[in-house]
Design a protein around this motif. Structure first.
Motif, PDB file in Angstrom:
ATOM      1  N   SER A   4       1.132   1.886  16.727  1.00 16.68           N
ATOM      2  CA  SER A   4       0.319   2.230  17.896  1.00 16.68           C
ATOM      3  C   SER A   4       0.983   1.756  19.181  1.00 16.68           C
ATOM      4  O   SER A   4       0.998   2.480  20.187  1.00 16.68           O
ATOM      5  N   LEU A   5       1.545   0.550  19.166  1.00 15.76           N
ATOM      6  CA  LEU A   5       2.247   0.050  20.352  1.00 15.76           C
ATOM      7  C   LEU A   5       3.466   0.905  20.686  1.00 15.76           C
ATOM      8  O   LEU A   5       3.725   1.183  21.860  1.00 15.76           O
ATOM      9  N   CYS A   6       4.206   1.324  19.665  1.00 16.68           N
ATOM     10  CA  CYS A   6       5.373   2.192  19.898  1.00 16.68           C
ATOM     11  C   CYS A   6       4.946   3.504  20.539  1.00 16.68           C
ATOM     12  O   CYS A   6       5.585   3.986  21.482  1.00 16.68           O
ATOM     13  N   PRO A  40       0.801  -1.222   0.000  1.00 19.54           N
ATOM     14  CA  PRO A  40       0.000   0.000   0.000  1.00 19.54           C
ATOM     15  C   PRO A  40       0.837   1.277   0.000  1.00 19.54           C
ATOM     16  O   PRO A  40       0.329   2.354  -0.230  1.00 19.54           O
ATOM     17  N   TYR A  41       2.151   1.149   0.269  1.00 22.04           N
ATOM     18  CA  TYR A  41       3.010   2.332   0.299  1.00 22.04           C
ATOM     19  C   TYR A  41       3.647   2.630  -1.056  1.00 22.04           C
ATOM     20  O   TYR A  41       4.479   3.509  -1.163  1.00 22.04           O
ATOM     21  N   ALA A  42       3.294   1.876  -2.074  1.00 21.45           N
ATOM     22  CA  ALA A  42       3.890   2.070  -3.388  1.00 21.45           C
ATOM     23  C   ALA A  42       3.512   3.439  -3.959  1.00 21.45           C
ATOM     24  O   ALA A  42       2.526   4.054  -3.559  1.00 21.45           O
ATOM     25  N   SER A  44      -4.138   4.020   5.256  1.00 19.31           N
ATOM     26  CA  SER A  44      -5.195   3.702   6.220  1.00 19.31           C
ATOM     27  C   SER A  44      -4.897   2.377   6.922  1.00 19.31           C
ATOM     28  O   SER A  44      -4.261   1.489   6.347  1.00 19.31           O
ATOM     29  N   PRO A  45      -5.349   2.221   8.167  1.00 17.75           N
ATOM     30  CA  PRO A  45      -5.122   0.960   8.900  1.00 17.75           C
ATOM     31  C   PRO A  45      -5.766  -0.244   8.220  1.00 17.75           C
ATOM     32  O   PRO A  45      -5.311  -1.364   8.395  1.00 17.75           O
TER      33      PRO A  45
END
Length: 130
Positions: free
Chosen positions: A69-71, A34-36, A57-58
């Motif tokens: 989110s954990l970071c 999705p980052y392409a 988007s998530p």
């Protein structure tokens, strides 16, 4: 030499060797998912230009969203554990001194007798040459 290379003929067990000529490894897939980049057309010139995506988007990339989110949560929790105006290293020093005080039964305020901020005076005499 024929007996040593007989295993190469077993296409059922070693099918990867026969997949590409010369026993080459398959090329890696470097797609970015999705980052392409997206190709957008410039309205003035009509040429196509790649445009990178920074936020996705998530729903398109849930694993990265959960890890990020954990970071963020760990960072916020760590900062929330500090007192106002106290750095991590100041708190660490305070906790270590409190543990030493409790372990050796020292009175409160014992660490004020230690002057760790002053410079050490160096001797001009070498240890072995008196």
């Amino acid at each position: 030499s024929q007996a040593a290379d007989a295993w190469r003929a077993d296409t059922g067990k070693y099918w990867e060797i026969h997949k590409l000529k010369g026993g080459r490894q398959p090329q890696k897939d470097f797609k970015m998912g999705p980052y392409a980049h997206e190709m957008r057309r410039d309205p003035a010139t009509g040429k196509l230009y790649p445009v990178a995506k920074f936020f996705v988007s998530p729903r398109k990339d849930p694993v990265t969203f959960i890890v990020n989110s954990l970071c963020v949560l760990v960072t916020v929790w760590t900062i929330s554990q500090l007192s106002w105006g106290e750095s991590f290293f100041e708190k660490r020093r305070r906790v270590i001194r409190e543990r030493i005080r409790q372990e050796y039964g020292l009175p409160k305020g014992w660490e004020h007798e230690i002057d760790d901020e002053g410079d050490l005076e160096l001797s001009e005499i070498s240890p072995g040459g008196l």
